[in-house]
Design an enzyme around this catalytic site. Structure first.
Site, short mmCIF file in Angstrom:
data_model
loop_
_atom_site.label_atom_id
_atom_site.label_comp_id
_atom_site.label_asym_id
_atom_site.label_seq_id
_atom_site.Cartn_x
_atom_site.Cartn_y
_atom_site.Cartn_z
N LEU A 287 -4.16 -6.83 -3.19
CA LEU A 287 -3.20 -5.84 -2.69
C LEU A 287 -1.76 -6.29 -2.84
CD1 LEU A 287 -5.00 -4.69 0.58
CD2 LEU A 287 -4.98 -3.57 -1.64
N GLY A 288 -1.50 -7.56 -2.73
CA GLY A 288 -0.13 -8.04 -2.83
C GLY A 288 -0.07 -9.54 -2.83
N PHE B 173 3.82 -16.97 0.80
CA PHE B 173 2.94 -18.05 1.25
C PHE B 173 1.47 -17.78 0.97
CE2 PHE B 173 6.56 -17.83 4.24
CZ PHE B 173 7.20 -18.99 3.86
N GLY B 174 1.12 -16.65 0.39
CA GLY B 174 -0.29 -16.39 0.13
C GLY B 174 -0.50 -15.03 -0.51
N LYS C 206 -5.82 -11.69 4.41
CA LYS C 206 -4.68 -12.53 4.04
C LYS C 206 -5.17 -13.96 3.89
CE LYS C 206 0.09 -13.50 5.42
NZ LYS C 206 1.14 -13.26 6.44
N ASP D 202 11.81 -10.01 11.37
CA ASP D 202 11.64 -9.76 9.93
C ASP D 202 11.41 -8.28 9.66
OD1 ASP D 202 11.63 -10.49 7.31
OD2 ASP D 202 9.54 -11.14 7.26
#
EC number: 2.7.11.1
Length: 910
Positions: free
Chosen positions: A504-505, A509-510, A527, A621
């Site tokens: 998905l993306g 960092f991961g 994730k 964020d």
């Protein structure tokens, strides 16, 4: 070509113009100045000027004085044996200097020693001295009359080297604050030199507090002594002196019996005893006259140690009084926490109590769950049945246990008088052999107490090993057994329990994968984080905070965490799959949003932030990339990697805030609040600044602070250079101007928070309660792109028989093969992380948490959610199309979003 003006005079070794120096410390005395180079411990060379006089040494930097030290406080001055250009000056610290030539270094050292700098004997003033016997003859070198230090034996026994006792110190003569050594010849020579140079008479202060009113050389305590130079007609405090009678200084000081600077050997002795009251300070002088006066204890002499009477600092020679106090402080320090560690012990004590409570709560939730959830309805006599037994395995074997049964002798029955649900034994139909409603013990030695009404009535019930079962609690007991079975059926999840479907993306960092759980067929967004990268980038705290926030928060506009597990190399977090895509993707396609659509999105963002702030969590964020849209069009906040818990302050400490705040520089540059940039500390008001940036970007399609580089953008943010477009409405402009205020104290939302923002005219027509309950239809419903998935057997790991299509190839794509990507790495680094891993408490399961906390209310809800307890709250087409996880021949049709990975993405969080 050089246009430097050529001068005939050569440039000096020490460049720079001669300026007026700050020589106020020398008090109009003649001082010698030397231009040197100061070298620090790191090799940095600085131009300095050393000025020395009979009063002290100054380190001059241009016109300013860096430091001034008295000659008596300098411990030593010596030349470097390896490099003759260098020399060092030692007092509080060791300072290294470098002269132009070795000859200059030697001349500097000789001049310093001539003026008494670094001389342990106290010689100064050019080596001149004064006789102590009243004559005009000059005293010899200070080395001929040294002052020796005697430390007597702790047993208080006189030795052969101990000098005879001498008169005590006067109250007017100040004992050195840090050193017991009194340099008499230095003080006398300086006074005599100053009077001889100026050729004027100066008053001399003499000690008061002596037994006699005159200042003659005879003993103040009645001791005999002859002095022909004494003037009894002079007032006892001041004596006019000149260059001709400079010997009166020595005679007056000798008259008090304190300091004798004659050619005879003088000494100072200290009696260091274990008891401070017995320690004496005596000054002895070997002269022809004999003084018989009592010694002065340190307890009385300690009052002389004040700043006004101190002759300077000498940290290298501490006095006996400070040594005794230091030893007392060291001896009084126990091994237990004291005043130095009171705060630390208090914090650890509170933390230990919290952990103990959590442990006891989890331990008692299994055994006393039904007791804790007992309904307040009164229980009849026929429904009461209390069974007490320390052995939990045999607790439910029999309904009636005889009073003579064997068990643990330490178990007791305690019953409260005020308990309305448990009747007294006297009111129940009793029998000597058995009771219909028994309150029994396992210990046979306490059966007589159960028959005694007084003892039973005065006792209380111990709920540690108590189980109350009644007719009204049968459903609870059955639900407890089902919970136990369900909890036993829950196993620890691994990556093998999921099937990777799509990437998905990719973040900083991961990566985020679309996965499907094999046993239930549910879809999640997984994730995946690399442990080694987290350790290298120091993201351990952020990762644990993200897992904590996602597992504890329950809000319709925040994604939920269902599973969190790990292996030796990776961390896995399974969250809600939101198919609508990122808000940034839709904003990029539209350019800018209409005001009503932007108002709807920003209102839902404000609701989610209000929920986080009420739990003392700041997000830090906020940006369109971290806002997802579900299939209905509502938002979902995601990516809590930069969130911070425990924040109670609205602003930081430098802005006058109180409570917990944060100081970490983190976030996306375009959305950083000014207090984060300046490092003044930030709180909840930093999120309201980001809300203003987000609203401006949705209404205009650009950032409010545009600049050619990042530093200029930060400057405009701090200064508040906001240019408002004219096409915005007046309410929108007013809201943006109040949100984008650099001062967090004046920013909208800093005083009353959510109430202050929600009452703004821009949100006049927003029903906040209905909005938070998802009762308002979103103005925009995203278009969901469908991707057909191949048929796969969820119970098998063999993907070779799966058909492929144009959009997705599970068998050929190595990124979607869990065995290739997340297999165990046979390296030493992985085993090191598992020894004491910072992610040891990372694993979490929502099903297991629900089983432990007892959040299921009825048997029906448990049975219905036994296999699929972690389904999303809102009904989605994904769950409807894949109910029960059954496979069809045509394969599944799932809904997914378009990939937002492209070249137009802005930089990620910093």
């Amino acid at each position: 070509m050089s246009f430097k003006k050529q001068t005939k005079t050569p440039t000096s070794w020490f460049p720079g113009l001669k300026k007026e120096r700050d020589l106020s410390h020398h008090k109009e005395r003649y001082c010698t100045q030397y231009d040197v180079i100061k070298v620090n411990a790191y090799g940095k060379r600085q131009q300095r000027t050393l000025a020395v006089s009979s009063l002290g040494v100054s380190n001059l930097n241009g016109q300013s004085c860096q430091w001034f030290v008295r000659n008596s406080d300098v411990y030593s001055i010596e030349q470097d044996p390896t490099d003759s250009h260098k020399f060092s000056l030692t007092f509080l610290h060791r300072y290294h200097f470098e002269a132009e030539t070795p000859e200059q270094a030697k001349s500097i050292i000789s001049e310093f020693k001539r003026l008494g700098v670094g001389s342990p004997s106290g010689g100064g003033g050019g080596g001149s001295g004064v006789s102590s016997n009243g004559s005009n003859s000059t005293a010899t070198s200070p080395n001929t009359s040294p002052i020796r230090l005697y430390v007597s034996d702790p047993s208080n026994q006189p030795t052969s080297s101990s000098p005879p006792p001498q008169p005590p110190l006067s109250e007017s003569v100040g004992v050195h604050r840090s050193s017991p050594m009194l340099s008499s010849s230095r003080m006398i020579s300086q006074l005599s030199q100053s009077t001889s140079e100026n050729n004027i008479s100066s008053p001399t202060y003499h000690p008061q507090g002596l037994s006699g009113s005159s200042t003659s050389s005879s003993s103040a305590s009645g001791g005999g002594g002859n002095n022909n130079n004494a003037n009894n007609s002079t007032p006892p405090n001041l004596i006019a002196s000149s260059a001709s009678n400079s010997s009166l200084y020595s005679s007056s000081i000798n008259s008090s019996g304190i300091i004798n600077s004659s050619n005879n050997n003088s000494s100072i002795s200290f009696n260091n005893n274990n008891n401070n009251n017995n320690s004496n300070l005596t000054t002895t002088t070997t002269t022809t006259s004999t003084f018989k006066t009592p010694t002065l204890p340190i307890s009385q002499a300690s009052k002389f140690n004040n700043e006004s009477e101190s002759m300077g600092l000498s940290p290298l020679t501490p006095n006996s009084n400070s040594q005794t106090a230091l030893m007392q402080h060291i001896n009084a320090m126990p091994n237990t926490p004291n005043s130095n560690s009171t705060e630390g012990s208090r914090v650890w004590k509170i933390r230990a109590e919290e952990l103990k409570k959590q442990f006891l709560l989890k331990k008692s939730s299994k055994s006393t769950q039904t007791v804790a959830t007992t309904t307040p309805t009164p229980i009849t006599k026929a429904d009461i049945k209390i069974v007490l037994d320390d052995n939990k395995d045999d607790k439910n074997k029999d309904n009636n246990i005889g009073s003579g049964g064997s068990g643990n002798s330490s178990s007791k029955i305690n019953k409260e008088k005020d308990n309305p649900y448990i009747n007294q034994p006297s009111s129940l139909p009793s029998n000597n052999n058995s009771n219909n409603n028994n309150i029994t013990k396992s210990n046979s030695t306490t059966t007589s107490q159960t028959n005694d009404k007084k003892d039973v009535c005065s006792s209380t019930i111990n709920f540690d090993n108590l189980e109350v079962s009644s007719s009204s609690d049968r459903d609870l007991s059955s639900s407890k057994s089902l919970n136990k079975k369900n909890k036993q059926s829950i196993k620890k999840l691994t990556i093998d329990d999921f099937e990777l479907l799509k990437v998905l993306g990719v973040g900083s960092f991961g990566r985020v994968y679309l996965v499907r759980r094999k046993d239930t067929g549910k879809f999640y967004a997984m994730k995946v984080l690399n442990k080694k990268d987290m350790l290298k980038k120091k993201q351990i705290a952020h990762t644990n905070t993200e897992k904590m926030v996602l597992s504890t928060m329950d809000h319709p506009f925040i994604v939920r965490l269902h599973f969190a597990f790990q292996n030796e190399d990776f961390l896995f977090m399974c969250m809600d799959y939101v198919p609508g895509g990122e808000l940034f993707h839709h904003l990029q396609k539209a350019g800018k949003f209409p005001e009503e659509l932007a108002k709807f999105y920003i209102a839902e963002v404000i609701c989610s932030l209000h929920y986080l702030h009420s739990n003392n969590i700041i997000y830090r964020d906020i940006k369109p990339e971290n806002i997802l849209l579900d299939e209905e069009g509502h938002i979902k906040l995601t990516d809590f990697g930069l969130s911070k818990s425990g924040i109670t302050s609205v602003v930081g400490s430098k802005n006058g805030g109180e409570g917990g705040f944060a100081t970490t520089f983190c976030g996306t540059p375009e959305y950083l609040a000014p207090e984060i940039i300046t490092g003044a500390g930030h709180g909840k008001a930093a999120d309201w600044w980001s809300v203003g940036i987000l609203l401006f970007e949705m209404l205009t399609g650009r950032s409010p602070f545009l600049a050619s580089n990042r530093n200029d953008m930060y400057k405009s943010m701090i200064q508040g250079n906001l240019r408002m477009p004219m096409f915005l409405s007046s309410d929108a402009q007013d809201l943006l101007e109040k949100l984008l205020v650099p001062d967090p104290n004046k920013r909208l939302g800093s005083t009353q928070g959510f109430e202050e923002i929600s009452s703004h005219p821009f949100f006049e027509l927003i029903p906040w309660r209905m909005l938070e309950s998802k009762m308002i239809t979103p103005p925009f419903k995203p278009t969901i792109k469908e991707i057909s998935l191949p048929n796969s057997n969820s119970n098998s790991n063999n993907n070779s028989q799966q058909p492929t299509n144009n959009n997705l190839t599970l068998s050929c794509d190595p990124e979607l093969n869990a065995k290739i990507n997340f297999q165990r790495r046979k390296s030493s680094a992985a085993s090191v992380y598992n020894l004491d891993s910072p992610f040891k408490n990372f694993s979490w399961n929502k099903e297991e948490e629900d089983g432990i906390m007892g959040e299921r209310e009825s048997i029906g809800s448990i049975s219905s959610n036994n296999s699929i307890s972690s389904s999303p709250t809102s009904s989605s087409p994904i769950n409807n199309n894949n109910s029960g996880g059954s496979n069809t021949a045509g394969g599944h049709r799932i809904l997914t979003r378009k990939s937002t990975i492209g070249k137009n993405l802005r930089k990620g969080s910093v």
